[in-house]
Design a protein around this motif. Structure first.
Motif, mmCIF file in Angstrom:
data_model
loop_
_atom_site.group_PDB
_atom_site.id
_atom_site.type_symbol
_atom_site.label_atom_id
_atom_site.label_comp_id
_atom_site.label_asym_id
_atom_site.label_seq_id
_atom_site.Cartn_x
_atom_site.Cartn_y
_atom_site.Cartn_z
ATOM 1 N N MET A 40 0.793 -1.213 0.117
ATOM 2 C CA MET A 40 0.080 0.259 0.036
ATOM 3 C C MET A 40 0.941 1.182 0.161
ATOM 4 O O MET A 40 0.453 2.208 -0.770
ATOM 5 N N ILE B 27 2.054 1.582 -3.373
ATOM 6 C CA ILE B 27 1.077 2.270 -4.482
ATOM 7 C C ILE B 27 0.997 3.653 -4.031
ATOM 8 O O ILE B 27 0.704 4.278 -5.142
ATOM 9 N N ALA B 28 0.938 4.021 -3.027
ATOM 10 C CA ALA B 28 0.695 5.487 -2.609
ATOM 11 C C ALA B 28 2.087 6.117 -3.179
ATOM 12 O O ALA B 28 1.584 7.316 -3.667
ATOM 13 N N ILE C 142 1.439 6.245 -7.096
ATOM 14 C CA ILE C 142 0.071 6.386 -7.770
ATOM 15 C C ILE C 142 -0.026 7.670 -8.346
ATOM 16 O O ILE C 142 -0.610 7.864 -9.528
ATOM 17 N N THR D 57 -2.462 9.520 -2.869
ATOM 18 C CA THR D 57 -1.317 9.282 -2.205
ATOM 19 C C THR D 57 -1.732 9.292 -0.627
ATOM 20 O O THR D 57 -1.583 8.316 -0.046
ATOM 21 N N TYR E 296 -4.225 6.479 0.429
ATOM 22 C CA TYR E 296 -3.277 5.140 0.361
ATOM 23 C C TYR E 296 -2.612 5.032 1.873
ATOM 24 O O TYR E 296 -2.331 4.202 2.343
ATOM 25 N N ALA F 168 -2.849 2.499 4.796
ATOM 26 C CA ALA F 168 -1.763 1.924 5.242
ATOM 27 C C ALA F 168 -1.492 1.985 6.703
ATOM 28 O O ALA F 168 -1.125 1.014 7.546
#
Length: 147
Positions: free
Chosen positions: A42, A45-46, A49, A70, A73, A77
Motif C-alpha cells: 500500500m 502504491i501510494a 499512484i 497518495t 493510501y 496503510a
C-alpha cells in the motif's frame, strides 16, 4: 474491575492449552507477516499512484487528485499497520513465553492481543457509524431531490 492475585491459585495453562496457543501463535505470525507485506504494498502504491495517474490519457478525468490519492493510501496503510503490529507482538511474545515458560512474556502477549482486538473493535464501530451517517445522508438527499 479485574483483581490481581498474588498467590499461585490463578489459572494454570495445561499442556493442551500451551499446544493450542502455540498453534494459534504460528497462524497469527503468518497473518501478521502477510499483513506487513500488504502494508508495504500500500505504501508503494501510494508513492507511485501519482505517476500512474499522470500517465493516463489527457482526455480522462479523475474524480480525485494525485496528492489526495497518495494521502488516502498512506492513511489506509497506517490504519492497517497497527492491528497487524499488535498481532505480531502477540505472536512473538507468545513464542518466547511458551518456549521459556515466561509468565511475563505470556502476559505481554495477551496484552498485545487485547490491544489488537480493541483497535479492531473501535475501527468497526467507526465504520458502522460512518455507514449510518452515509445512509442518513443519502436518505435525506433522496428526500430533498424527490420533493
Amino acid at each position: 474491575m479485574m483483581e490481581s492475585h498474588e498467590s499461585n491459585e490463578g489459572v494454570k495453562l495445561t499442556d493442551q492449552a500451551l499446544k493450542n496457543l502455540n498453534e494459534t501463535r504460528k497462524w497469527t505470525m503468518f497473518i501478521s507477516i502477510v499483513g506487513f507485506v500488504f502494508v508495504a504494498l500500500m505504501v508503494l502504491i501510494a508513492l507511485f499512484i501519482g505517476s500512474v495517474m499522470s500517465n493516463l490519457p489527457t482526455g480522462s478525468s479523475m474524480p480525485i487528485s494525485k496528492g489526495f490519492a497518495t494521502v488516502i493510501y498512506l492513511v489506509i496503510a497506517a490504519i492497517y499497520f497497527f492491528p497487524i503490529y499488535y498481532l505480531y507482538k502477540f505472536s512473538a511474545h507468545m513464542k518466547i513465553g511458551i518456549v521459556s515458560r515466561s509468565q511475563e512474556d505470556i502476559d505481554i502477549a495477551f496484552k498485545n492481543l487485547n490491544a489488537h482486538y480493541k483497535f479492531l473493535g473501535v475501527l468497526v464501530a467507526i465504520v458502522i457509524a460512518f455507514y449510518v451517517f452515509v445512509l442518513i445522508g443519502i436518505t435525506a438527499f433522496g428526500a430533498l431531490v424527490g420533493a
